[in-house]
Enzyme design. Structure first.
Site, PDB file in Angstrom:
ATOM      1  N   ASP A  25       0.869  -1.174   0.000  1.00 39.35           N
ATOM      2  CA  ASP A  25       0.000   0.000   0.000  1.00 39.35           C
ATOM      3  C   ASP A  25       0.907   1.225   0.000  1.00 39.35           C
ATOM      4  O   ASP A  25       2.130   1.112   0.049  1.00 39.35           O
ATOM      5  CB  ASP A  25      -0.915  -0.004   1.225  1.00 39.35           C
ATOM      6  CG  ASP A  25      -2.229   0.742   0.996  1.00 39.35           C
ATOM      7  OD1 ASP A  25      -2.219   1.775   0.274  1.00 39.35           O
ATOM      8  OD2 ASP A  25      -3.265   0.314   1.523  1.00 39.35           O
ATOM      9  N   GLY A  73       4.434   1.483  -1.537  1.00 39.82           N
ATOM     10  CA  GLY A  73       4.599   1.743  -2.956  1.00 39.82           C
ATOM     11  C   GLY A  73       3.326   2.241  -3.597  1.00 39.82           C
ATOM     12  O   GLY A  73       2.285   2.367  -2.958  1.00 39.82           O
ATOM     13  N   ASP A  74       3.428   2.511  -4.868  1.00 39.07           N
ATOM     14  CA  ASP A  74       2.327   3.019  -5.687  1.00 39.07           C
ATOM     15  C   ASP A  74       2.064   1.994  -6.776  1.00 39.07           C
ATOM     16  O   ASP A  74       2.947   1.707  -7.583  1.00 39.07           O
ATOM     17  CB  ASP A  74       2.757   4.364  -6.289  1.00 39.07           C
ATOM     18  CG  ASP A  74       1.727   4.968  -7.226  1.00 39.07           C
ATOM     19  OD1 ASP A  74       0.801   4.272  -7.681  1.00 39.07           O
ATOM     20  OD2 ASP A  74       1.858   6.173  -7.517  1.00 39.07           O
ATOM     21  N   HIS A  94     -12.943  -0.961  -8.200  1.00 38.69           N
ATOM     22  CA  HIS A  94     -14.121  -0.121  -8.468  1.00 38.69           C
ATOM     23  C   HIS A  94     -13.850   1.371  -8.279  1.00 38.69           C
ATOM     24  O   HIS A  94     -14.658   2.202  -8.702  1.00 38.69           O
ATOM     25  CB  HIS A  94     -15.337  -0.584  -7.651  1.00 38.69           C
ATOM     26  CG  HIS A  94     -15.353  -0.128  -6.225  1.00 38.69           C
ATOM     27  ND1 HIS A  94     -16.524   0.142  -5.570  1.00 38.69           N
ATOM     28  CD2 HIS A  94     -14.373   0.097  -5.326  1.00 38.69           C
ATOM     29  CE1 HIS A  94     -16.260   0.523  -4.330  1.00 38.69           C
ATOM     30  NE2 HIS A  94     -14.960   0.489  -4.163  1.00 38.69           N
TER      31      HIS A  94
END
Length: 138
Positions: free
Chosen positions: A11, A30-31, A50
């Site tokens: 995350d 992290g991304d 979503h």
């Protein structure tokens, strides 16, 4: 049942910074749009896809696929738009998600996203709790 199982919480750094790691769980900040995802047997994303339009959702799944070995699975836990018409929570949620560039999807739409990222849709499990688990494999 599986005391040898381990996991990785991936995350944003400011999120994992507030989580205490354990002997069975590592954490990696992290991304998912820019950083390499950890190599895992199973990737679990609950109510993540979503939040994004199809293009960005596909980017996330492609990033996972790039790190996933043959046989790896991805589990998407999401509320599915039903095939039948009439009032239901996922349709109401879809209106709200559209205002923030997200989107509720049908099972077929999730299967298409998985296929677009190189996963094969394998099954769906209705949890009975308003969400389903959509599974894809490499």
């Amino acid at each position: 049942k599986t005391p040898s199982a381990t996991g990785v919480l991936f995350d944003q750094p400011h999120v994992v910074g507030h989580v205490e790691a354990s002997g069975r769980m590592k954490k990696q900040g992290g991304d998912f749009f820019a950083d390499t995802m950890p190599a895992c047997d199973i990737y679990l994303l609950m109510e993540v896809i979503h939040h994004w339009d199809d293009q960005r959702a596909l980017q996330i799944l492609n990033r996972i696929r790039a790190s996933a070995a043959l046989g790896a699975r991805v589990l998407l836990i999401e509320a599915l738009i039903p095939e039948t018409s009439g009032p239901n929570w996922p349709l109401t949620l879809d209106l709200w998600m559209l205002t923030i560039s997200g989107k509720q999807r049908t099972l077929e739409e999730y299967a298409a996203l998985l296929a677009g990222a190189g996963f094969r849709f394998t099954k769906v499990v209705n949890t009975g709790a308003g969400v389903s688990i959509v599974e894809g494999t490499v």
